[in-house]
Design a protein around this motif. Structure first.
Motif, PDB file in Angstrom:
ATOM      1  N   SER A  20     125.235  75.981  71.421  1.00 57.13           N
ATOM      2  CA  SER A  20     126.640  75.812  71.789  1.00 57.13           C
ATOM      3  C   SER A  20     126.775  75.296  73.213  1.00 57.13           C
ATOM      4  CB  SER A  20     127.379  77.138  71.637  1.00 57.13           C
ATOM      5  OG  SER A  20     128.714  77.014  72.079  1.00 57.13           O
ATOM      6  N   THR A  41     128.409  71.728  74.329  1.00 54.52           N
ATOM      7  CA  THR A  41     129.609  71.746  75.162  1.00 54.52           C
ATOM      8  C   THR A  41     129.389  71.061  76.498  1.00 54.52           C
ATOM      9  OG1 THR A  41     130.273  73.838  74.156  1.00 54.52           O
ATOM     10  CG2 THR A  41     131.346  73.232  76.208  1.00 54.52           C
ATOM     11  N   LEU A  52     131.425  79.106  69.145  1.00 52.05           N
ATOM     12  CA  LEU A  52     129.969  79.040  69.214  1.00 52.05           C
ATOM     13  C   LEU A  52     129.366  78.470  67.936  1.00 52.05           C
ATOM     14  CD1 LEU A  52     129.188  82.464  70.941  1.00 52.05           C
ATOM     15  CD2 LEU A  52     128.962  80.196  71.955  1.00 52.05           C
ATOM     16  N   TYR A  53     129.867  78.902  66.790  1.00 57.34           N
ATOM     17  CA  TYR A  53     129.318  78.435  65.516  1.00 57.34           C
ATOM     18  C   TYR A  53     129.562  76.940  65.320  1.00 57.34           C
ATOM     19  CZ  TYR A  53     128.872  83.387  64.293  1.00 57.34           C
ATOM     20  OH  TYR A  53     128.536  84.722  64.275  1.00 57.34           O
ATOM     21  N   THR A  54     130.773  76.487  65.603  1.00 51.54           N
ATOM     22  CA  THR A  54     131.084  75.065  65.423  1.00 51.54           C
ATOM     23  C   THR A  54     130.338  74.206  66.443  1.00 51.54           C
ATOM     24  OG1 THR A  54     133.089  75.378  66.780  1.00 51.54           O
ATOM     25  CG2 THR A  54     133.346  75.472  64.385  1.00 51.54           C
ATOM     26  N   ASP A  55     130.226  74.693  67.672  1.00 55.46           N
ATOM     27  CA  ASP A  55     129.473  73.953  68.691  1.00 55.46           C
ATOM     28  C   ASP A  55     127.997  73.867  68.338  1.00 55.46           C
ATOM     29  OD1 ASP A  55     131.699  73.455  70.143  1.00 55.46           O
ATOM     30  OD2 ASP A  55     131.272  74.859  71.769  1.00 55.46           O
ATOM     31  N   ALA A  56     127.443  74.947  67.792  1.00 52.10           N
ATOM     32  CA  ALA A  56     126.035  74.933  67.393  1.00 52.10           C
ATOM     33  C   ALA A  56     125.793  73.880  66.317  1.00 52.10           C
ATOM     34  CB  ALA A  56     125.617  76.309  66.898  1.00 52.10           C
TER      35      ALA A  56
END
Length: 204
Positions: free
Chosen positions: A49, A53, A181-185
């Motif tokens: 993440s 970002t 965090l999940y979407t960024d990962a």
């Protein structure tokens, strides 16, 4: 790539983003979950993440564009950016900062500094800097995404910005930090795979 194929890929991507945001929403039970992920976020997810970002926007896109204009020597700034921002910050200060956050039960960075130094003024000062600076950074990123949507789908820039804003707001507001965090990962994995593809494709 045709517009139809690109549209199908985007729709699939959006469904995955929505699913990850929903997972974050289901796992968020209180304020600590919403702001800090319950202090139990997997380090790999956090690292991916962070890379998606910070490193992607500044080191890959930003420095890559500057290097194309002023020469590849400017990439030394990219190396220093990654080294100082990732290695030094996370390895030398990350664990200590997390420990202090747990000791003070702080939920935000300004709150952590304010409690650690027992100063309300420090907390307000740092919060003000973040309050002013973060929207500026976010605005640049949001415009970049909107320009991409505008160019790929040939729609009005303002409409593209509205669509992009609503999508991001949906999983950030509902899923909290876990949704982010999940979407960024996921985005980090996609970017890493694409960079590897470009690397091998350019070599071959």
């Amino acid at each position: 790539m045709s517009t139809l194929t690109l549209g199908i890929i985007v729709i699939i991507y959006m469904f995955i983003i929505a699913w990850l945001g929903y997972i974050g929403y289901r796992q968020t039970k209180n304020a600590s979950d919403y702001l800090l992920g319950g202090r139990k976020v997997n380090p790999i997810i956090m690292a991916l993440s962070y890379g998606a970002t910070f490193i992607s926007a500044s080191a890959i896109v930003g420095f890559g564009g500057v290097a194309a204009t002023f020469g590849m020597g400017i990439q030394w700034l990219c190396l220093l950016n990654m080294f100082m921002g990732v290695v030094v910050a996370f390895i030398f200060f990350g664990r200590r900062t997390r420990k202090l956050g747990e000791e003070h039960n702080a939920r935000t960075f300004p709150q952590l500094l304010g409690l650690h130094y027992k100063s309300r003024s420090i907390q307000i000062f740092i919060a003000t800097i973040i309050f002013i600076g973060m929207p500026m950074y976010a605005a640049v990123v949001m415009k970049g995404g909107a320009v991409f949507i505008e160019q790929m789908f040939h729609i009005d820039l303002h409409l593209a910005l509205l669509i992009f804003t609503l999508i991001v707001a949906a999983y950030v507001i509902t899923g909290g930090i876990k949704g982010v965090l999940y979407t960024d990962a996921l985005q980090a994995v996609i970017m890493f795979a694409c960079m590897l593809f470009l690397l091998f494709w350019s070599i071959i």
